[in-house]
Design a protein around this motif. Sequence first.
Motif, PDB file in Angstrom:
ATOM      1  N   ALA A 158       0.804  -1.216   0.000  1.00  0.00           N
ATOM      2  CA  ALA A 158       0.000   0.000   0.000  1.00  0.00           C
ATOM      3  C   ALA A 158       0.841   1.273   0.000  1.00  0.00           C
ATOM      4  O   ALA A 158       0.404   2.306  -0.503  1.00  0.00           O
ATOM      5  N   GLY A 159       2.029   1.230   0.565  1.00  0.00           N
ATOM      6  CA  GLY A 159       2.846   2.435   0.638  1.00  0.00           C
ATOM      7  C   GLY A 159       3.151   3.015  -0.723  1.00  0.00           C
ATOM      8  O   GLY A 159       3.071   4.239  -0.916  1.00  0.00           O
ATOM      9  N   GLU A 160       3.492   2.168  -1.685  1.00  0.00           N
ATOM     10  CA  GLU A 160       3.783   2.647  -3.034  1.00  0.00           C
ATOM     11  C   GLU A 160       2.516   3.140  -3.723  1.00  0.00           C
ATOM     12  O   GLU A 160       2.544   4.130  -4.471  1.00  0.00           O
ATOM     13  N   ILE A 161       1.408   2.460  -3.482  1.00  0.00           N
ATOM     14  CA  ILE A 161       0.136   2.902  -4.068  1.00  0.00           C
ATOM     15  C   ILE A 161      -0.238   4.285  -3.553  1.00  0.00           C
ATOM     16  O   ILE A 161      -0.717   5.137  -4.309  1.00  0.00           O
ATOM     17  N   GLU A 162       0.010   4.524  -2.270  1.00  0.00           N
ATOM     18  CA  GLU A 162      -0.277   5.845  -1.705  1.00  0.00           C
ATOM     19  C   GLU A 162       0.557   6.928  -2.388  1.00  0.00           C
ATOM     20  O   GLU A 162       0.073   8.036  -2.660  1.00  0.00           O
ATOM     21  N   LYS A 163       1.830   6.628  -2.680  1.00  0.00           N
ATOM     22  CA  LYS A 163       2.676   7.592  -3.371  1.00  0.00           C
ATOM     23  C   LYS A 163       2.126   7.896  -4.759  1.00  0.00           C
ATOM     24  O   LYS A 163       2.131   9.050  -5.212  1.00  0.00           O
ATOM     25  N   ILE A 164       1.661   6.859  -5.441  1.00  0.00           N
ATOM     26  CA  ILE A 164       1.076   7.045  -6.774  1.00  0.00           C
ATOM     27  C   ILE A 164      -0.173   7.907  -6.682  1.00  0.00           C
ATOM     28  O   ILE A 164      -0.374   8.831  -7.481  1.00  0.00           O
ATOM     29  N   TRP A 165      -1.025   7.620  -5.701  1.00  0.00           N
ATOM     30  CA  TRP A 165      -2.244   8.408  -5.522  1.00  0.00           C
ATOM     31  C   TRP A 165      -1.939   9.887  -5.257  1.00  0.00           C
ATOM     32  O   TRP A 165      -2.642  10.767  -5.741  1.00  0.00           O
ATOM     33  N   GLU A 166      -0.889  10.136  -4.492  1.00  0.00           N
ATOM     34  CA  GLU A 166      -0.517  11.522  -4.205  1.00  0.00           C
ATOM     35  C   GLU A 166      -0.208  12.276  -5.500  1.00  0.00           C
ATOM     36  O   GLU A 166      -0.623  13.427  -5.684  1.00  0.00           O
ATOM     37  N   HIS A 167       0.525  11.641  -6.385  1.00  0.00           N
ATOM     38  CA  HIS A 167       0.850  12.273  -7.665  1.00  0.00           C
ATOM     39  C   HIS A 167      -0.393  12.449  -8.534  1.00  0.00           C
ATOM     40  O   HIS A 167      -0.594  13.506  -9.147  1.00  0.00           O
ATOM     41  N   LEU A 168      -1.236  11.421  -8.588  1.00  0.00           N
ATOM     42  CA  LEU A 168      -2.446  11.515  -9.396  1.00  0.00           C
ATOM     43  C   LEU A 168      -3.361  12.621  -8.889  1.00  0.00           C
ATOM     44  O   LEU A 168      -4.004  13.336  -9.676  1.00  0.00           O
ATOM     45  N   LYS A 169      -3.411  12.783  -7.575  1.00  0.00           N
ATOM     46  CA  LYS A 169      -4.248  13.828  -6.984  1.00  0.00           C
ATOM     47  C   LYS A 169      -3.773  15.213  -7.408  1.00  0.00           C
ATOM     48  O   LYS A 169      -4.590  16.110  -7.672  1.00  0.00           O
ATOM     49  N   VAL A 170      -2.463  15.400  -7.499  1.00  0.00           N
ATOM     50  CA  VAL A 170      -1.933  16.686  -7.954  1.00  0.00           C
ATOM     51  C   VAL A 170      -2.345  16.944  -9.394  1.00  0.00           C
ATOM     52  O   VAL A 170      -2.775  18.055  -9.740  1.00  0.00           O
ATOM     53  N   PHE A 171      -2.234  15.948 -10.249  1.00  0.00           N
ATOM     54  CA  PHE A 171      -2.703  16.117 -11.632  1.00  0.00           C
ATOM     55  C   PHE A 171      -4.188  16.443 -11.666  1.00  0.00           C
ATOM     56  O   PHE A 171      -4.637  17.315 -12.422  1.00  0.00           O
ATOM     57  N   GLU A 172      -4.961  15.725 -10.874  1.00  0.00           N
ATOM     58  CA  GLU A 172      -6.408  15.940 -10.819  1.00  0.00           C
ATOM     59  C   GLU A 172      -6.739  17.374 -10.421  1.00  0.00           C
ATOM     60  O   GLU A 172      -7.592  18.025 -11.033  1.00  0.00           O
ATOM     61  N   ASP A 173      -6.044  17.885  -9.399  1.00  0.00           N
ATOM     62  CA  ASP A 173      -6.380  19.198  -8.842  1.00  0.00           C
ATOM     63  C   ASP A 173      -5.762  20.364  -9.604  1.00  0.00           C
ATOM     64  O   ASP A 173      -6.355  21.445  -9.682  1.00  0.00           O
ATOM     65  N   GLN A 174      -4.577  20.150 -10.161  1.00  0.00           N
ATOM     66  CA  GLN A 174      -3.825  21.270 -10.728  1.00  0.00           C
ATOM     67  C   GLN A 174      -3.929  21.403 -12.246  1.00  0.00           C
ATOM     68  O   GLN A 174      -3.700  22.490 -12.775  1.00  0.00           O
ATOM     69  N   CYS A 175      -4.245  20.315 -12.922  1.00  0.00           N
ATOM     70  CA  CYS A 175      -4.133  20.341 -14.391  1.00  0.00           C
ATOM     71  C   CYS A 175      -5.449  20.263 -15.138  1.00  0.00           C
ATOM     72  O   CYS A 175      -5.518  20.678 -16.289  1.00  0.00           O
TER      73      CYS A 175
END
Length: 219
Positions: free
Chosen positions: A117-134
């Motif tokens: 889960a730790g790596e999945i959480e890191k991936i989600w963090e990046h995807l969330k930035v794309f979702e919110d910023q782009c």
Amino acid sequence: MDDLKLHGFWVSPFTMRVVWTLKLKGIAYENIEENPTNKSPELLEYNPVYKKAPVLVHAGKPICESMIIVEYIDEIWPHNSLVPHDPYERAQARFWVTYADQMVPALFAALYFNSGAGEIEKIWEHLKVFEDQCLGDKRKFFGGDTINIVDIALGSIFRVLFTIEDVNEVKVMEAEKFPLLQSWFNNFKNVPVIKENFPDREKTSAAIKSIIAKVSGSS
């Protein structure tokens, strides 16, 4: 064909970036399929530093690293441009390409080492930035109405996300978490050239499982 050759692994998301770029521009090339566990002498000669694909060979001269290759192609064959002409927009696109690639270590840890889960959480963090910023303006692609280099970079990342889901039986790309990204990906994958050159999901997962088994068996 303009003496153009691509050394790549069909299963590699980085090779896919180059394939999509060439196909979107309608550029003919010779495809040289490499074996990820038994690389050709030519590949090792063309990329003596990293010893990996993809490598584009144009008129006998090798170009390495997927997004460098994409920008090279875009400069040599400027029709259907993927790199923004405006200096500011170009800088922004390069920033987001770099940010997308920062997911790669977590992606491959989750895929090849089933890191949990730790790596999945890191991936989600990046995807969330794309979702919110782009994608707040609900644009069709990162380039607006047309595909640009950010779409190419992140599209290949999404391919890895689905492979992680299939190989490790976990859910990574949750539409309810990232509705704008899900909408973007639907637009991207349904572009005819992308759809025609998006590797089969089951075939990809089977190939990755085979590679993992070989690597595990030799370690």
